[in-house]
Design a protein around this motif. Structure first.
Motif, PDB file in Angstrom:
ATOM      1  N   THR A  35       0.317  -0.673   0.087  1.00 32.68           N
ATOM      2  CA  THR A  35      -0.016   0.229  -0.020  1.00 32.68           C
ATOM      3  C   THR A  35       1.006   1.512  -0.394  1.00 32.68           C
ATOM      4  O   THR A  35       1.732   1.366  -0.225  1.00 32.68           O
ATOM      5  N   GLN A  36       0.025   2.386  -0.034  1.00 32.08           N
ATOM      6  CA  GLN A  36       1.295   3.289  -0.141  1.00 32.08           C
ATOM      7  C   GLN A  36       1.706   3.793   1.426  1.00 32.08           C
ATOM      8  O   GLN A  36       2.617   4.518   2.188  1.00 32.08           O
ATOM      9  N   GLN A  37       0.961   2.729   2.802  1.00 33.23           N
ATOM     10  CA  GLN A  37       1.325   3.367   3.686  1.00 33.23           C
ATOM     11  C   GLN A  37       2.711   2.414   4.116  1.00 33.23           C
ATOM     12  O   GLN A  37       2.661   1.946   5.215  1.00 33.23           O
ATOM     13  N   SER A  38       2.865   1.527   3.094  1.00 35.88           N
ATOM     14  CA  SER A  38       3.844   0.352   3.631  1.00 35.88           C
ATOM     15  C   SER A  38       4.999   0.950   4.376  1.00 35.88           C
ATOM     16  O   SER A  38       6.336   2.057   4.009  1.00 35.88           O
ATOM     17  N   ILE A  39       5.809   0.562   5.040  1.00 37.89           N
ATOM     18  CA  ILE A  39       7.109   0.842   5.681  1.00 37.89           C
ATOM     19  C   ILE A  39       7.825  -0.897   5.807  1.00 37.89           C
ATOM     20  O   ILE A  39       7.324  -1.923   5.170  1.00 37.89           O
ATOM     21  N   LYS A  40       9.164  -0.622   6.113  1.00 36.32           N
ATOM     22  CA  LYS A  40       9.629  -1.498   5.444  1.00 36.32           C
ATOM     23  C   LYS A  40       9.783  -2.623   6.828  1.00 36.32           C
ATOM     24  O   LYS A  40       9.787  -2.258   8.034  1.00 36.32           O
ATOM     25  N   ILE A  65      -3.709  -0.282  12.665  1.00 34.80           N
ATOM     26  CA  ILE A  65      -3.854   0.386  10.950  1.00 34.80           C
ATOM     27  C   ILE A  65      -3.424  -0.575  11.071  1.00 34.80           C
ATOM     28  O   ILE A  65      -1.979  -0.350   9.910  1.00 34.80           O
ATOM     29  N   CYS A  66      -2.746  -1.923  10.470  1.00 38.64           N
ATOM     30  CA  CYS A  66      -2.272  -2.228   9.279  1.00 38.64           C
ATOM     31  C   CYS A  66      -1.888  -2.157   8.050  1.00 38.64           C
ATOM     32  O   CYS A  66      -0.353  -2.819   8.141  1.00 38.64           O
ATOM     33  N   ALA A  67      -2.450  -1.529   7.334  1.00 36.51           N
ATOM     34  CA  ALA A  67      -1.605  -1.196   5.774  1.00 36.51           C
ATOM     35  C   ALA A  67      -1.581  -3.035   5.448  1.00 36.51           C
ATOM     36  O   ALA A  67      -3.290  -3.902   5.552  1.00 36.51           O
ATOM     37  N   GLU A  68      -0.647  -3.494   4.826  1.00 35.78           N
ATOM     38  CA  GLU A  68      -0.294  -5.005   4.896  1.00 35.78           C
ATOM     39  C   GLU A  68       0.005  -5.671   5.243  1.00 35.78           C
ATOM     40  O   GLU A  68       0.118  -6.579   4.791  1.00 35.78           O
ATOM     41  N   GLY A  69       0.058  -5.397   6.814  1.00 35.76           N
ATOM     42  CA  GLY A  69       0.366  -6.496   7.908  1.00 35.76           C
ATOM     43  C   GLY A  69       1.595  -6.650   8.244  1.00 35.76           C
ATOM     44  O   GLY A  69       1.840  -8.001   8.306  1.00 35.76           O
ATOM     45  N   PHE A 136      -3.237  -9.208  16.591  1.00 38.68           N
ATOM     46  CA  PHE A 136      -4.639  -8.883  16.081  1.00 38.68           C
ATOM     47  C   PHE A 136      -3.854  -7.534  15.182  1.00 38.68           C
ATOM     48  O   PHE A 136      -3.378  -6.739  15.416  1.00 38.68           O
ATOM     49  N   CYS A 137      -4.749  -8.316  13.967  1.00 35.79           N
ATOM     50  CA  CYS A 137      -4.471  -6.878  12.239  1.00 35.79           C
ATOM     51  C   CYS A 137      -5.430  -6.484  12.361  1.00 35.79           C
ATOM     52  O   CYS A 137      -6.793  -7.259  11.642  1.00 35.79           O
ATOM     53  N   PHE A 138      -5.847  -5.346  12.685  1.00 29.93           N
ATOM     54  CA  PHE A 138      -7.330  -4.778  11.966  1.00 29.93           C
ATOM     55  C   PHE A 138      -6.722  -3.777  11.204  1.00 29.93           C
ATOM     56  O   PHE A 138      -5.757  -2.793  11.027  1.00 29.93           O
ATOM     57  N   ASP A 139      -8.012  -2.906  10.256  1.00 30.73           N
ATOM     58  CA  ASP A 139      -7.803  -2.131   9.278  1.00 30.73           C
ATOM     59  C   ASP A 139      -9.176  -1.807   9.289  1.00 30.73           C
ATOM     60  O   ASP A 139     -10.182  -2.623   8.821  1.00 30.73           O
ATOM     61  N   LYS A 140      -9.549  -0.434   8.913  1.00 32.73           N
ATOM     62  CA  LYS A 140     -10.537   0.446   8.219  1.00 32.73           C
ATOM     63  C   LYS A 140     -11.423  -0.504   6.937  1.00 32.73           C
ATOM     64  O   LYS A 140     -12.663   0.155   6.224  1.00 32.73           O
ATOM     65  N   GLU A 141     -10.012  -0.116   6.193  1.00 34.40           N
ATOM     66  CA  GLU A 141      -9.946  -0.917   4.444  1.00 34.40           C
ATOM     67  C   GLU A 141     -10.343  -2.744   4.759  1.00 34.40           C
ATOM     68  O   GLU A 141      -9.390  -2.808   4.840  1.00 34.40           O
ATOM     69  N   PHE A 142     -11.670  -2.568   3.901  1.00 36.78           N
ATOM     70  CA  PHE A 142     -11.311  -4.787   3.122  1.00 36.78           C
ATOM     71  C   PHE A 142     -10.272  -4.538   3.023  1.00 36.78           C
ATOM     72  O   PHE A 142      -8.922  -6.037   2.575  1.00 36.78           O
ATOM     73  N   LYS A 143      -9.778  -3.752   1.612  1.00 36.67           N
ATOM     74  CA  LYS A 143      -8.294  -3.740   0.873  1.00 36.67           C
ATOM     75  C   LYS A 143      -7.156  -4.141   1.321  1.00 36.67           C
ATOM     76  O   LYS A 143      -6.903  -5.938   1.208  1.00 36.67           O
ATOM     77  N   ASN A 144      -6.786  -2.996   2.536  1.00 31.12           N
ATOM     78  CA  ASN A 144      -5.553  -3.644   3.507  1.00 31.12           C
ATOM     79  C   ASN A 144      -5.920  -4.941   4.006  1.00 31.12           C
ATOM     80  O   ASN A 144      -4.463  -5.591   4.163  1.00 31.12           O
ATOM     81  N   VAL A 145      -6.974  -5.441   4.744  1.00 31.13           N
ATOM     82  CA  VAL A 145      -6.950  -6.986   5.326  1.00 31.13           C
ATOM     83  C   VAL A 145      -6.993  -8.147   4.520  1.00 31.13           C
ATOM     84  O   VAL A 145      -6.120  -8.692   4.573  1.00 31.13           O
ATOM     85  N   ASP A 146      -7.174  -7.299   3.685  1.00 34.61           N
ATOM     86  CA  ASP A 146      -6.683  -8.732   2.297  1.00 34.61           C
ATOM     87  C   ASP A 146      -5.594  -9.134   1.661  1.00 34.61           C
ATOM     88  O   ASP A 146      -5.090  -9.943   1.660  1.00 34.61           O
ATOM     89  N   PHE A 147      -4.440  -7.603   2.080  1.00 36.86           N
ATOM     90  CA  PHE A 147      -3.300  -7.294   1.167  1.00 36.86           C
ATOM     91  C   PHE A 147      -2.983  -8.191   2.649  1.00 36.86           C
ATOM     92  O   PHE A 147      -2.015  -9.065   2.533  1.00 36.86           O
ATOM     93  N   ALA A 148      -3.315  -7.931   3.896  1.00 36.34           N
ATOM     94  CA  ALA A 148      -2.593  -8.709   5.052  1.00 36.34           C
ATOM     95  C   ALA A 148      -2.246  -9.946   5.097  1.00 36.34           C
ATOM     96  O   ALA A 148      -1.563 -10.748   5.137  1.00 36.34           O
ATOM     97  N   LYS A 149      -3.318 -10.384   4.645  1.00 38.76           N
ATOM     98  CA  LYS A 149      -4.000 -11.844   4.470  1.00 38.76           C
ATOM     99  C   LYS A 149      -2.962 -12.733   3.553  1.00 38.76           C
ATOM    100  O   LYS A 149      -2.522 -13.990   3.704  1.00 38.76           O
ATOM    101  N   LYS A 150      -3.081 -11.661   2.491  1.00 37.75           N
ATOM    102  CA  LYS A 150      -2.028 -12.079   1.624  1.00 37.75           C
ATOM    103  C   LYS A 150      -0.780 -12.501   2.039  1.00 37.75           C
ATOM    104  O   LYS A 150      -0.019 -13.264   1.491  1.00 37.75           O
ATOM    105  N   ASN A 151       0.007 -11.328   2.332  1.00 38.69           N
ATOM    106  CA  ASN A 151       1.032 -11.627   2.900  1.00 38.69           C
ATOM    107  C   ASN A 151       1.540 -12.724   3.647  1.00 38.69           C
ATOM    108  O   ASN A 151       3.041 -12.905   3.760  1.00 38.69           O
ATOM    109  N   SER A 152       0.782 -12.769   4.775  1.00 38.89           N
ATOM    110  CA  SER A 152       0.658 -13.822   5.740  1.00 38.89           C
ATOM    111  C   SER A 152       0.669 -14.998   5.539  1.00 38.89           C
ATOM    112  O   SER A 152       1.672 -15.988   5.660  1.00 38.89           O
ATOM    113  N   HIS A 153       0.147 -15.151   3.835  1.00 39.45           N
ATOM    114  CA  HIS A 153       0.544 -16.343   3.354  1.00 39.45           C
ATOM    115  C   HIS A 153       1.117 -16.723   2.578  1.00 39.45           C
ATOM    116  O   HIS A 153       1.922 -17.870   2.988  1.00 39.45           O
ATOM    117  N   VAL A 154       1.778 -16.146   2.018  1.00 40.36           N
ATOM    118  CA  VAL A 154       3.234 -15.949   1.984  1.00 40.36           C
ATOM    119  C   VAL A 154       3.915 -16.610   2.618  1.00 40.36           C
ATOM    120  O   VAL A 154       4.824 -17.090   1.895  1.00 40.36           O
TER     121      VAL A 154
END
Length: 169
Positions: A35-40, A65-69, A136-154
């Motif tokens: 996401t745009q708020q991505s941190i290293k 505010i997990c962004a991509e988790g 716990f990984c929370f965010d107000k946008e479903f897109k960010n929660v979905d990105f976090a799930k996908k990244n953790s799945h990797v």
């Protein structure tokens, strides 16, 4: 070049360094969805260390505010005592130098592969009880929660993290 040496002059002292990985250790291979708020990942890991999380993995951890988790995934690495580099072990330059392989074995008292790779577990041991999920990984946008799930799945950390979309007022 296979081996990279560096020299630093500091206060009339010279320091020599040798790059033993030949790989950018700040890169996290699980960060596919960003996401745009991505941190290293290294910043997230350092924030958890400053928060004393590695010594308190039995306590709850919430990222509202997990962004991509990234922070919950790095916390899961601490909790499971796994390395984010276990999948790139064979790429590391240190593996191709016999002197260092022998030194790692001697210092750690383990084979060099068990240092980076997890031991195989039976399916009953690898199951995580829902009560054990304390990240716990929370965010107000479903897109960010979905990105976090996908990244953790990797990186196979999904079972250690609870994901949810919540509005925080």
């Amino acid at each position: 070049p296979d081996l990279l040496f560096s020299e630093i002059d500091l206060n009339k002292n010279k320091y020599f360094g040798l790059n033993l990985t030949n790989y950018d250790l700040s890169k996290r291979d699980y960060k596919i969805y960003k996401t745009q708020q991505s941190i290293k990942g290294t910043i997230a890991s350092l924030a958890l260390i400053f928060a004393d999380y590695p010594d308190n993995t039995n306590k709850n951890m919430l990222d509202p505010i997990c962004a991509e988790g990234v922070i919950p995934i790095e916390a899961a690495f601490f909790k499971t005592k796994k390395s984010p580099y276990k999948y790139i072990y064979d790429k590391l330059l240190i593996n191709r130098i016999d002197l260092f392989k022998q030194e790692i074995k001697k210092q750690l008292g383990k084979t060099e592969q068990s240092f980076f790779k997890e031991k195989t577990k039976s399916k009953s041991e690898s199951k995580v009880n829902s009560k054990d999920k304390k990240i716990f990984c929370f965010d107000k946008e479903f897109k960010n929660v979905d990105f976090a799930k996908k990244n953790s799945h990797v990186c196979q950390m999904t079972e250690h993290i609870e994901f949810s979309r919540v509005d925080i007022d």
